[in-house]
Design a protein around this motif. Structure first.
Motif, PDB file in Angstrom:
ATOM      1  N   VAL A  85      -7.327  27.542 -15.866  1.00 45.17           N
ATOM      2  CA  VAL A  85      -6.969  26.136 -16.070  1.00 45.17           C
ATOM      3  C   VAL A  85      -7.397  25.292 -14.873  1.00 45.17           C
ATOM      4  N   THR A  86      -7.096  25.771 -13.664  1.00 45.22           N
ATOM      5  CA  THR A  86      -7.422  24.978 -12.472  1.00 45.22           C
ATOM      6  C   THR A  86      -8.926  24.939 -12.195  1.00 45.22           C
ATOM      7  N   ARG A 120       3.641  28.036 -12.465  1.00 45.64           N
ATOM      8  CA  ARG A 120       4.370  27.613 -13.650  1.00 45.64           C
ATOM      9  C   ARG A 120       5.625  26.851 -13.229  1.00 45.64           C
ATOM     10  N   HIS A 121       5.884  25.731 -13.917  1.00 48.39           N
ATOM     11  CA  HIS A 121       7.073  24.923 -13.662  1.00 48.39           C
ATOM     12  C   HIS A 121       7.576  24.399 -15.005  1.00 48.39           C
ATOM     13  N   GLY A 122       8.594  25.077 -15.562  1.00 50.57           N
ATOM     14  CA  GLY A 122       9.048  24.728 -16.898  1.00 50.57           C
ATOM     15  C   GLY A 122       7.939  24.961 -17.898  1.00 50.57           C
ATOM     16  N   ASP A 123       7.635  23.944 -18.700  1.00 44.77           N
ATOM     17  CA  ASP A 123       6.537  24.079 -19.661  1.00 44.77           C
ATOM     18  C   ASP A 123       5.247  23.474 -19.123  1.00 44.77           C
ATOM     19  N   CYS A 124       5.158  23.379 -17.794  1.00 45.73           N
ATOM     20  CA  CYS A 124       3.978  22.790 -17.142  1.00 45.73           C
ATOM     21  C   CYS A 124       3.414  23.748 -16.098  1.00 45.73           C
ATOM     22  N   MET A 135      -5.279  13.003  -2.522  1.00 45.28           N
ATOM     23  CA  MET A 135      -4.508  14.224  -2.689  1.00 45.28           C
ATOM     24  C   MET A 135      -3.323  13.873  -3.592  1.00 45.28           C
ATOM     25  N   ASN A 136      -3.232  14.553  -4.740  1.00 43.08           N
ATOM     26  CA  ASN A 136      -2.195  14.256  -5.721  1.00 43.08           C
ATOM     27  C   ASN A 136      -1.424  15.502  -6.106  1.00 43.08           C
ATOM     28  N   LEU A 137      -0.109  15.319  -6.351  1.00 46.44           N
ATOM     29  CA  LEU A 137       0.634  16.307  -7.112  1.00 46.44           C
ATOM     30  C   LEU A 137       0.180  16.188  -8.558  1.00 46.44           C
ATOM     31  N   VAL A 138      -0.047  17.313  -9.223  1.00 43.80           N
ATOM     32  CA  VAL A 138      -0.554  17.264 -10.594  1.00 43.80           C
ATOM     33  C   VAL A 138       0.285  18.180 -11.480  1.00 43.80           C
ATOM     34  N   LEU A 139       0.670  17.671 -12.636  1.00 45.99           N
ATOM     35  CA  LEU A 139       1.318  18.452 -13.686  1.00 45.99           C
ATOM     36  C   LEU A 139       0.364  18.570 -14.867  1.00 45.99           C
ATOM     37  N   LEU A 140       0.163  19.811 -15.347  1.00 45.02           N
ATOM     38  CA  LEU A 140      -0.676  20.082 -16.506  1.00 45.02           C
ATOM     39  C   LEU A 140       0.181  20.779 -17.565  1.00 45.02           C
ATOM     40  N   PRO A 141      -0.072  20.543 -18.843  1.00 46.55           N
ATOM     41  CA  PRO A 141       0.703  21.249 -19.865  1.00 46.55           C
ATOM     42  C   PRO A 141       0.382  22.737 -19.861  1.00 46.55           C
ATOM     43  N   PRO A 177      -4.849  16.066 -21.031  1.00 47.75           N
ATOM     44  CA  PRO A 177      -3.792  15.218 -20.494  1.00 47.75           C
ATOM     45  C   PRO A 177      -3.163  15.814 -19.236  1.00 47.75           C
ATOM     46  N   TYR A 178      -2.809  14.951 -18.302  1.00 46.07           N
ATOM     47  CA  TYR A 178      -2.140  15.410 -17.082  1.00 46.07           C
ATOM     48  C   TYR A 178      -1.337  14.268 -16.483  1.00 46.07           C
ATOM     49  N   LYS A 179      -0.474  14.600 -15.527  1.00 42.20           N
ATOM     50  CA  LYS A 179       0.354  13.624 -14.827  1.00 42.20           C
ATOM     51  C   LYS A 179       0.115  13.801 -13.329  1.00 42.20           C
ATOM     52  N   ALA A 180      -0.047  12.675 -12.606  1.00 39.49           N
ATOM     53  CA  ALA A 180      -0.409  12.741 -11.189  1.00 39.49           C
ATOM     54  C   ALA A 180       0.488  11.845 -10.359  1.00 39.49           C
TER      55      ALA A 180
END
Length: 276
Positions: A85-86, A120-124, A135-141, A177-180
């Motif tokens: 994924v990364t 892994r963090h929950g469902d992300c 430099m960002n924190l990133v959440l991916l599904p 999709p992702y969250k940053a």
């Protein structure tokens, strides 16, 4: 001709905990015990043995060993899944760099795109994306998670043990999709890739440390105070528009405080920056 469980020099197929066995004489190598015969210290993974190491009983080379048991196999598979994924995330933003950002003045050419500490963090999947310009924190599904309703540009506050953080929703062709959450931009203070990745790993540790909550709560207080100041400044301007003159004697202008230094920063237009 190989068979299931054979090693054949494939270090990426075994974990550091793998117990290996010579398929000729059935002598095991347990990393917890090492090898007294060759003075290999306990804790030495099979993959880290010297290239000329051989079976202490029959002298068979390392390639003739097979996996007897591997307690770390599940972790190895998980790491390989996350890396797939990364790898896409890195490729996506490396393309952004070469297509759009390479010649932008704020880009730090001592750095490269690198995904750091994803887990892994929950469902992300959560980690830090380092690039030459942010430099960002990133959440991916994660597998099975559905982010079909995510709309680019929306914002979301997400809680961690250290505090609450605002994430911006986005999507890219390869990444999806992702969250940053922005940590640094631009990246001029970093002189080496290692410095940036060390900070990224420190961020991942601090994120889950409740001792840091007081600092993030203080940051929230500062933002709230700034919003209150802006509201008060707007009220003052409305009063002046209505012909009223507020008493500002002995107090600096709120506009001057909130925009300190901006009037001297120059009016040159900044280049458009592709954010994470």
């Amino acid at each position: 001709m190989s068979f299931e469980g054979s090693y054949l020099g494939a270090n990426d197929r075994i974990s550091a905990q793998a117990v290996m066995e010579c398929k000729i004489c059935w002598t095991p190598y347990d990393p917890a015990e090492g090898d007294d015969f060759r003075q290999v210290e306990p804790g030495t993974a099979f993959a880290d043995l010297p290239e000329d190491w051989s079976c202490p009983n029959c002298s068979a080379p390392k390639e003739q060993f097979m996996v007897l048991e591997d307690p770390g196999a599940a972790d190895l598979l998980e790491a390989a899944r996350i890396k797939a994924v990364t790898d896409r995330l890195e490729a996506d933003f490396a393309e952004v760099y070469h297509a759009k950002m390479r010649d932008v003045p704020i880009v730090n050419k001592a750095l490269r795109v690198e995904a750091v500490g994803f887990q892994r963090h929950g469902d992300c999947l959560l980690g830090v994306l380092v690039s030459p310009w942010f430099m960002n924190l990133v959440l991916l599904p994660d597998e099975g998670a559905e982010w079909r309703e995510l709309r680019a540009g929306d914002k979301e506050v997400i809680g961690f043990p250290s505090g609450e953080y605002e994430f911006l929703h986005n999507s890219r062709e390869m990444t999806g999709p992702y969250k940053a959450c922005s940590l640094f931009s631009p990246m001029g203070e970093f002189t080496r890739q290692k410095d940036a990745t060390d900070v990224a790993r420190a961020v991942m540790a601090a994120l889950f440390d409740e001792a840091n909550r007081a600092e993030t709560d203080r940051a929230a207080e500062i933002r709230a105070q700034r919003e209150a100041d802006l509201a008060e400044m707007a009220a003052e301007e409305a009063a002046m528009d209505a012909g009223e003159v507020p008493d500002l004697r002995g107090a600096p202008s709120r506009r001057a405080v909130l925009t300190a230094g901006l009037s001297n920063s120059g009016a040159a237009e900044q280049p458009s920056v592709e954010q994470g």
